[in-house]
Design an enzyme around this catalytic site. Structure first.
Site, PDB file in Angstrom:
ATOM      1  N   HIS A 579       0.818  -1.210   0.000  1.00 34.88           N
ATOM      2  CA  HIS A 579       0.000   0.000   0.000  1.00 34.88           C
ATOM      3  C   HIS A 579       0.853   1.262   0.000  1.00 34.88           C
ATOM      4  O   HIS A 579       2.059   1.235   0.239  1.00 34.88           O
ATOM      5  CB  HIS A 579      -0.954   0.009   1.203  1.00 34.88           C
ATOM      6  CG  HIS A 579      -0.273   0.056   2.542  1.00 34.88           C
ATOM      7  ND1 HIS A 579       0.120   1.226   3.141  1.00 34.88           N
ATOM      8  CD2 HIS A 579       0.075  -0.948   3.407  1.00 34.88           C
ATOM      9  CE1 HIS A 579       0.670   0.958   4.317  1.00 34.88           C
ATOM     10  NE2 HIS A 579       0.657  -0.351   4.499  1.00 34.88           N
ATOM     11  N   CYS A 598       2.589  -4.992   7.070  1.00 35.44           N
ATOM     12  CA  CYS A 598       2.302  -4.756   5.658  1.00 35.44           C
ATOM     13  C   CYS A 598       3.511  -4.111   4.979  1.00 35.44           C
ATOM     14  O   CYS A 598       4.435  -3.637   5.637  1.00 35.44           O
ATOM     15  CB  CYS A 598       1.072  -3.880   5.495  1.00 35.44           C
ATOM     16  SG  CYS A 598      -0.482  -4.747   5.786  1.00 35.44           S
TER      17      CYS A 598
END
Length: 681
Positions: A579, A598
């Site tokens: 992301h 992440c």
């Protein structure tokens, strides 16, 4: 002004309203129901110095009970939500969500091969003579105990049951294939393995030289290694309880045991090359890798059909070019490891510096620098060998610095030493061997189109047609919230995403705040969902046990959203994805382990464009028109690998090494030692 004489009380009220000072007699003041107080203790605001009299300056105010205005308590409460707050209860202890941990690895136990099915095989008529000679040896396996990995034992008996013929014997004598197989096993270190794991004691019972003499010839390992003589020592695996007085029978016993032991060792070697020496998932909860497949029967069939043992076994190795490049670097380092010096201590060399260690530095440069640079500067290097940093060497040093991505200033300090000689050859060999092992945990072919993230390098690469197309910096998980080692397939790109907070973050980082301030999420712009409907943060009973907090929390899209403009999904049980991020400044740092697990991309628009098969201008346009949480499916199969390699080649083929940010190297080395220990039988 007045039609009749006003009363004193009326005059007081008028004076009070107009702010007019007037003398007042104390008695009259009492009759007017007012209080006199000296100016020294004067009242604040409009009441101050309204009424005065003579030298004793006084003021008049209403009695305290009439002046003091008390707000009702309920009017002073500031409601942060329109919904009624949940009643506060006794707070349950906050039991934090624990991250995965390293496991206490135990090597799988070796098991005895069951030869029962082989001892009852009868020869087939078309091959009566050839198979009959070998089958006559099989009943002698009754007293033989061979221990190996269960899957190796199963493949061994399955092969000989389907093809009852010898691979390694001509009669009772080891053949050319046997010598080739022994040479392959002896060269296991060329593949980043440990030769001791595949050692096979040559069968030499007391007074029985039949097989020993046939093996007493040089065997040549792969590469440029010098011929090696096999160790002519008895092995418990191949001799067992053989009676040395029964010479002829002992030779038959030795021959069949040698056949089975050598096949078992070749199967182990092939298995280790194909899928690795251990199951990665047994190392820690951070590993989530399906065990790859290994067909041992196919390996032995290939040898039986005429392939050399080396060709048949090494065909099972990973096919990615990075694997071959690591092997080449490993071979080069082994030839250098005993020759290269170490640069001990801190250095800071400018032109004119004189230091005995500088000569060692030049030796290392000559052995490790790219050949293109050495060809250009070889004459200068030869002419100025020594302990002094001469002006003639500055251009070479600058070229080396630029090639390594360092500041090309000609000053040789800790960064230059680290960049040009990052670790000793022995340390680099160790990291390469671990990288080879980890590559075997992945599919043999990684895919022509793929994303490959190397966590210790903090880099993500996109490959097109098997060639690196794009590279960018990434931020990965902290040491506490490590990014897992796994692979999956990319499915979706989400524009203007919501951020759904994982339960671990809610419990570990926010629950204490919410108990002190239940409306925290409301003010921060987070949406709270309970029972399928949105509720106020202050309406949730945050004092309940964390295990009973069946709620969802998400952050709305926007400039402060933790996921930035977009996210790239490959659904997995770890809730990890790639992301964007608003914290761009972290990409300028050399160490980038800051996330909750992440992977944050330094150029998410470019990565999204590559994955969607478009360009960044279309991504920008899409971001401008997309609704919150708008999705676009990814066409085609694009695997993504979240790997952990402390040695890895770059686009130019240079093998670089990286810090073991999560401490996984030491744990893997210790576990591989246990595997080798379990194989000593």
């Amino acid at each position: 002004m007045f039609s009749r004489r006003p009363s004193l009380k009326t005059l007081v009220i008028v004076a009070f309203g107009l702010g007019i000072a007037m003398p007042v007699d104390p008695v009259l003041a009492q009759r007017a129901d007012v209080r006199l107080i000296s100016e020294r203790g004067g009242l604040p605001g409009v009441f101050s110095r309204i009424f005065r009299g003579g030298n004793d300056r006084r003021i008049i105010r209403r009695a305290p009970e009439r002046r003091v205005i008390r707000r009702a308590p309920e009017r002073r409460v500031i409601r942060r939500s329109t919904q009624r707050a949940a009643p506060r209860r006794a707070a349950a202890p906050i039991k934090k969500v624990a991250p995965p941990t390293f496991k206490n690895f135990n090597a799988p136990a070796m098991t005895s091969v069951d030869f029962a099915a082989l001892r009852v095989i009868r020869p087939e008529r078309p091959n009566l003579v050839a198979s009959g000679l070998f089958l006559g040896l099989l009943p002698r396996l009754e007293s033989y105990e061979l221990k190996t990995e269960p899957e190796v034992g199963e493949a061994l008996t399955a092969f000989y049951a389907s093809r009852p013929q010898s691979l390694w014997l001509d009669g009772l004598t080891p053949n050319r294939n046997a010598r080739a197989a022994l040479a392959l096993l002896a060269s296991a270190e060329d593949d980043g393995l440990r030769a001791a794991d595949y050692a096979l004691g040559i069968p030499v019972p007391g007074g029985e030289p039949v097989i020993a003499q046939s093996l007493a010839i040089p065997i040549t390992a792969s590469g440029d290694r010098k011929p090696q003589m096999p160790k002519l020592t008895p092995s418990p695996e191949t001799t067992g309880a053989i009676d040395s007085e029964r010479s002829r029978d002992s030779a038959r016993d030795l021959a069949v045991r040698f056949e089975m032991a050598l096949s078992a060792r070749l199967l182990r070697y092939g298995r280790d090359i194909a899928i690795g020496r251990l199951d990665a998932n047994a190392l820690s909860g951070f590993h989530d890798l399906p065990r790859q497949s290994f067909d041992g029967v196919a390996l032995l069939n290939a040898v039986a059909d005429g392939e050399t043992p080396a060709t048949a076994a090494r065909r099972l190795a990973p096919k990615d070019p990075a694997y071959a490049r690591l092997l080449t670097e490993l071979a080069d380092l082994r030839s250098q490891s005993s020759q290269l010096p170490r640069i001990e201590g801190r250095v800071l060399w400018k032109v004119g510096a004189n230091d005995p260690r500088f000569a060692d530095f030049l030796t290392i440069v000559e052995a490790t620098a790219p050949s293109t640079l050495l060809d250009e500067y070889r004459d200068v290097l030869i002419a100025h060998r020594g302990e002094t940093y001469t002006p003639e060497l500055v251009s070479l040093v600058k070229a080396l610095q630029e090639n390594a991505g360092l500041k090309a200033d000609g000053v040789i300090g800790p960064r230059t030493i680290s960049g040009l000689v990052p670790v000793s050859p022995a340390e680099k060999i160790e990291k390469i061997e671990l990288a080879l092992e980890r590559l075997r945990w992945l599919p043999r072919e990684l895919g022509e189109r793929r994303v490959f993230i190397n966590q210790p390098e903090y880099v993500a690469r996109y490959y097109e047609n098997g060639v690196e197309d794009t590279q960018m910096a990434v931020v990965v998980g902290t040491k506490t919230n490590q990014t897992n080692f796994f692979y999956d397939e990319i499915e979706t790109v989400v524009f203007r995403p919501y951020w759904g907070l994982p339960r671990s973050i809610i419990v570990n980082e926010y629950l204490a705040k919410l108990r002190a301030d239940p409306g925290y999420f409301d003010r921060r712009g987070y949406e709270v969902v309970k029972g399928g409907r949105q509720v106020s943060s202050s309406a949730v009973n945050w004092w309940a046990s964390p295990s009973k907090l069946n709620i969802g929390v998400r952050q709305k899209p926007g400039p402060k959203n933790a996921l930035g403009e977009l996210k790239i999904l490959f659904p997995n049980r770890h809730n990890i994805y790639m992301h964007d991020t608003p914290t761009k400044h972290l990409f300028a740092r050399s160490t980038r382990a800051y996330s909750h697990g992440c992977v944050r991309l330094s150029d998410p628009r470019l990565m999204a464009a590559k994955i969607l098969g478009t360009d960044t201008s279309n991504i920008v346009s899409r971001l401008g028109s997309a609704t919150n949480g708008e999705r676009q499916a990814v066409s085609g199969n694009i695997p993504v690998y979240l790997g952990y390699f402390t040695a890895w080649p770059d686009r130019e083929g240079r093998v670089n090494v990286f810090d073991d940010v999560y401490g996984r190297d030491a744990h893997l080395l210790k576990s591989l030692d246990k595997v080798s220990g379990s194989r000593t039988i």
